[in-house]
Scaffold this motif. Structure first.
Motif, PDB file in Angstrom:
ATOM      1  N   UNK A  31       2.385  -4.315  -5.365  1.00 52.58           N
ATOM      2  CA  UNK A  31       2.310  -5.291  -4.916  1.00 52.58           C
ATOM      3  C   UNK A  31       0.959  -5.407  -4.004  1.00 52.58           C
ATOM      4  N   UNK A  32       0.757  -4.607  -3.176  1.00 49.04           N
ATOM      5  CA  UNK A  32      -0.436  -4.631  -2.246  1.00 49.04           C
ATOM      6  C   UNK A  32      -1.805  -4.423  -3.027  1.00 49.04           C
ATOM      7  N   UNK A  33      -1.636  -3.623  -4.143  1.00 49.18           N
ATOM      8  CA  UNK A  33      -2.691  -3.202  -5.027  1.00 49.18           C
ATOM      9  C   UNK A  33      -3.057  -4.586  -5.946  1.00 49.18           C
ATOM     10  N   UNK A  93      -5.294  -5.814  -1.630  1.00 48.66           N
ATOM     11  CA  UNK A  93      -5.349  -5.161  -0.485  1.00 48.66           C
ATOM     12  C   UNK A  93      -5.690  -3.831  -0.204  1.00 48.66           C
ATOM     13  N   UNK A  94      -7.026  -3.349   0.098  1.00 52.69           N
ATOM     14  CA  UNK A  94      -7.220  -2.275  -0.246  1.00 52.69           C
ATOM     15  C   UNK A  94      -7.669  -1.511   0.893  1.00 52.69           C
ATOM     16  N   UNK A  95      -7.168  -1.863   1.982  1.00 51.83           N
ATOM     17  CA  UNK A  95      -7.440  -1.188   3.498  1.00 51.83           C
ATOM     18  C   UNK A  95      -6.017  -0.896   4.138  1.00 51.83           C
ATOM     19  N   UNK A 102      -0.833   7.324  -4.164  1.00 49.91           N
ATOM     20  CA  UNK A 102      -1.702   6.167  -4.281  1.00 49.91           C
ATOM     21  C   UNK A 102      -3.291   6.378  -4.965  1.00 49.91           C
ATOM     22  N   UNK A 103      -3.013   7.454  -6.009  1.00 53.22           N
ATOM     23  CA  UNK A 103      -4.202   7.587  -6.630  1.00 53.22           C
ATOM     24  C   UNK A 103      -4.642   6.031  -7.752  1.00 53.22           C
ATOM     25  N   UNK A 139       0.204  -9.139 -11.548  1.00 53.49           N
ATOM     26  CA  UNK A 139      -0.283  -9.820 -10.198  1.00 53.49           C
ATOM     27  C   UNK A 139      -1.768 -10.025 -10.723  1.00 53.49           C
ATOM     28  N   UNK A 140      -2.395 -11.070 -10.151  1.00 47.12           N
ATOM     29  CA  UNK A 140      -3.837 -11.212 -10.157  1.00 47.12           C
ATOM     30  C   UNK A 140      -4.427 -12.126  -9.365  1.00 47.12           C
TER      31      UNK A 140
END
Ligand SMILES: Nc1nc2c(ncn2[C@@H]2O[C@H](COP(=O)(O)OP(=O)(O)OP(=O)(O)O)[C@@H](O)[C@H]2O)c(=O)[nH]1
Ligand SMILES: [Mg+2]
Length: 642
Positions: free
Chosen positions: A98-100, A104-106, A133-134, A349-350
């Motif tokens: 979901x974060x990806x 959200x990349x931090x 995480x890759x 998602x997008x």
């Protein structure tokens, strides 16, 4: 900075937030009883820098992913919590996905409960997490081993977050104010309080805002930004706003709504987007799949229209239109998540690209190109592309709302992009080359019209549109001719459009006839003979004389006062001035038809005909038997062409 936790149930998110902030975010009795988080929790931590860090603590249970989703949009930084004993579990993966998908990349990974495992296990799980995480936005993030029970590693985590907050700094405050509502409640003595993450812009005490989608107008009475009383709040903060509004109650505001600057209140029933299907999906995502759409803090049922193909294979991305069951606020760049119809699985998602996608023709090649243009990184680049694509012009207000540009940003955009803006409110934009084409097409059409019919006035707006042969709706064509009239390229008189310098002329046959009829009309002046009598006097058929006089009327040589009566302009003006004088003298009372007959001496029937014509022309206003004069006669009849 706003930090949100993420991770599997029981992995230690809530205890970690409590260890970092001193606040237990599990406040519901049900949460206490069951020893797990159900809804979002909020905590704040003042830092040495003087700034305040905000924490959103999310529930890990798979049944509450929808609550997690309401909490993580609009955050800056992820705190992914993974228990060292369990290692990555299903909701670790789902939350990470979901974060990806939200971009959200931090963030940082807290490897919790290390008091329960040995060194070898820590090393092992750390490797697993690095692998996990890759190819996500969080690839390469630091993994910090901690124990909330012994306190091991907590200082390092605090230090890490403090540095991150300095590095991220204050978020760039652009656009108009926009807050995703995640809670609304009434507070004794204060009234209605609405909380949420600020997505864009800034707000000040006293500001007027609008609730989306409902459209209620509200005023901001007070602000808490990051839990501290403030005069203003801005993007990158969590805010609690004390709002008031006419007949406004708690029922008007819900999680999922937006509180926005009036300029960007624009609830949409669908939006075009780029969608990525999770690689973990077993099957391709089919066209028209029913889904739950999560955007901002909202959850809305809807369907996916796949635009480029019939379906999207796992791991692939494609352009789609998301069709919602009800309207919501959505702007370009907003991240969103799709879960399956039974809301048990995150599917895709997008990012929103165009919140103004059409219901019909959404998959046409030109639409796909327009949507793709919205993927450009800046509004200026996107606008350049779209102007280029759209020969018939671009709807600028829609574009500006989509990108949430404030006044300064709009001004900068007009400076940066070569554009011709047309219309009364400069609402349509053209690439200069397209504009020149349209303008030349219109002047060429007018020139051809005048050459074909030198005795006729130019076409109406709609006629001109047809003559020009452009395939665009009147709504789009009108601003163009308004602009061409304003800059003097074409001329508007009455309902007709002309090229400058063109004066309509009678044909030579009509000119000869005019020489015979004009003296008769002059002779009659305010009491000219009817068409039939004129025809008899010049020995022509009445029908021919009538259509001749109609042609003269179009050129402004005469006025057609009644079906069979034509008057010269100076006679009409004289009669109009008589009415004007009567209107002045009779004041509030108004004057009657008999007054007009007596003063003008035109006889009863003609007097009534003329007065009815005056009503129609807007000179007089009739109520019962009395008339009032609305404006000077010279204004209505003074400036006649020809
Ligand atoms: N031994 C040990 N126990 C911990 C640690 N962190 C959390 N716990 C325990 O793990 C259990 C779950 O902790 P929570 O913080 O409620 O877990 P959570 O991730 O918030 O769980 P949900 O909100 O339900 O997803 C509690 O009993 C905590 O006391 C830790 O570092 N060491
Ligand atoms: Mg919890």
């Amino acid at each position: 900075m706003i930090v949100a936790t993420a991770g599997h149930i029981d992995h230690g998110k809530t205890l970690l937030v409590r260890t970092l902030t001193g606040v237990d975010t599990d406040r519901l009795p049900e949460e206490k009883k069951r020893g797990m988080s159900i809804d979002l929790g909020f905590a704040y931590k003042p830092m040495a820098s003087g700034k305040v860090m905000g924490f959103v603590d999310v529930p890990g249970h798979e049944r509450f992913v929808r609550n997690m989703l309401a909490g993580v949009s609009g955050i800056d930084y992820a705190l992914l919590v993974i228990a060292a004993d369990d290692g990555p579990m299903p909701q670790t993966e789902e939350h990470l996905a979901i974060l990806d998908l939200l971009g959200i990349d931090q963030g940082v990974v807290a490897l919790t409960k290390i008091d329960r495992v040995d060194e070898a296990r820590i090393k092992d799980v750390t490797e697993q997490i690095e692998f996990l995480l890759m190819e996500t936005g969080l690839e390469g993030s630091e993994i910090l081993p901690v124990s909330a029970v012994t306190g091991d590693g907590i200082d390092e985590l605090k230090e890490h977050l403090a540095i991150a907050s300095e590095l991220i700094g204050d978020r760039d405050v652009h656009g108009n104010f926009r807050l995703a509502v995640d809670r609304a409640f009434t507070l004794q003595g204060a009234g209605l309080i609405v909380t949420g993450s600020v997505f864009a812009g800034a707000v000040n005490v006293g500001d007027q805002l609008t609730l989306t989608p409902g459209g209620q107008s509200v005023r901001v009475r007070g602000i808490h930004a990051q839990n501290e009383e403030a005069e203003a709040g801005a993007a990158g903060q969590r805010c609690a706003l004390n709002i008031t509004g006419q007949n406004l109650t708690k029922d008007d505001v819900h999680r999922g709504g937006w509180l926005v600057a009036d300029a960007i209140h624009d609830p949409v029933p669908r939006f075009d987007a780029r969608l990525r299907v999770l690689p973990s999906e077993a099957k391709s995502l089919k066209h028209w799949t029913p889904v739950h759409v999560h955007l901002g803090a909202a959850e809305i049922p809807g369907r996916v229209a796949v635009l480029e193909d019939k379906n999207i294979p796992p791991g692939e991305s494609a352009l789609v239109q998301i069709v919602l069951d009800r309207r919501t606020g959505a702007l370009r760049g907003d991240g969103f998540i799709l879960r399956d119809q039974s809301a048990t699985r995150t599917v895709a998602g997008g990012r929103v690209l165009d919140p103004h996608g059409p219901a019909r023709g959404r998959a046409k090649p030109e639409r796909l190109a327009a949507i793709a243009a919205m993927e450009e990184r800046t509004a200026a680049d996107a606008l350049r592309k779209i102007l280029d694509q759209q020969a018939l012009g671009v709807d600028l207000p829609a574009f500006i709302v989509s990108w949430n540009l404030n006044d300064d940003e709009q001004a900068a955009l007009w400076d940066a992009v070569e554009i011709v803006r047309a219309g009364e409110n400069l609402e349509t934009g053209y690439a200069p080359a397209h504009w020149t084409n349209i303008r030349d097409g219109i002047t060429a059409a007018l020139r051809a019209w005048h050459e074909n019919a030198p005795e006729k006035p130019g076409p109406s707006a709609d006629g001109l549109r047809r003559e020009t042969g452009v395939r665009m709706p009147t709504k789009r064509f009108t601003p163009i001719i308004e602009t061409l009239v304003a800059d003097g390229t074409i001329i508007n008189r009455g309902a007709s459009y002309f090229l400058p310098g063109f004066e309509p002329q009678l044909s030579s046959k009509d000119e000869a006839l005019w020489k015979r009829v004009k003296p008769i009309l002059e002779d009659g002046h305010t009491k000219p003979p009817v068409v039939h009598d004129i025809a008899e006097r010049i020995k022509s058929p009445a029908k021919a004389v009538e259509s001749f006089l109609v042609r003269c009327a179009r050129l402004g040589l005469v006025y057609r006062v009644a079906k069979n009566r034509f008057l010269l302009p100076d006679a009409v003006l004289e009669l109009g001035e008589i009415a004007e004088a009567l209107g002045r003298e009779s004041k509030e009372q108004g004057f009657g038809a008999a007054d007009f007959r007596d003063r003008s001496g035109v006889g009863r029937n003609l007097a009534i005909e003329i007065l009815e014509y005056f009503d129609h022309a807007g000179l007089t206003w009739r109520s019962g038997n009395e008339r009032k004069v609305l404006k000077p006669a010279a204004e209505v009849f003074g400036d006649t062409p020809g």
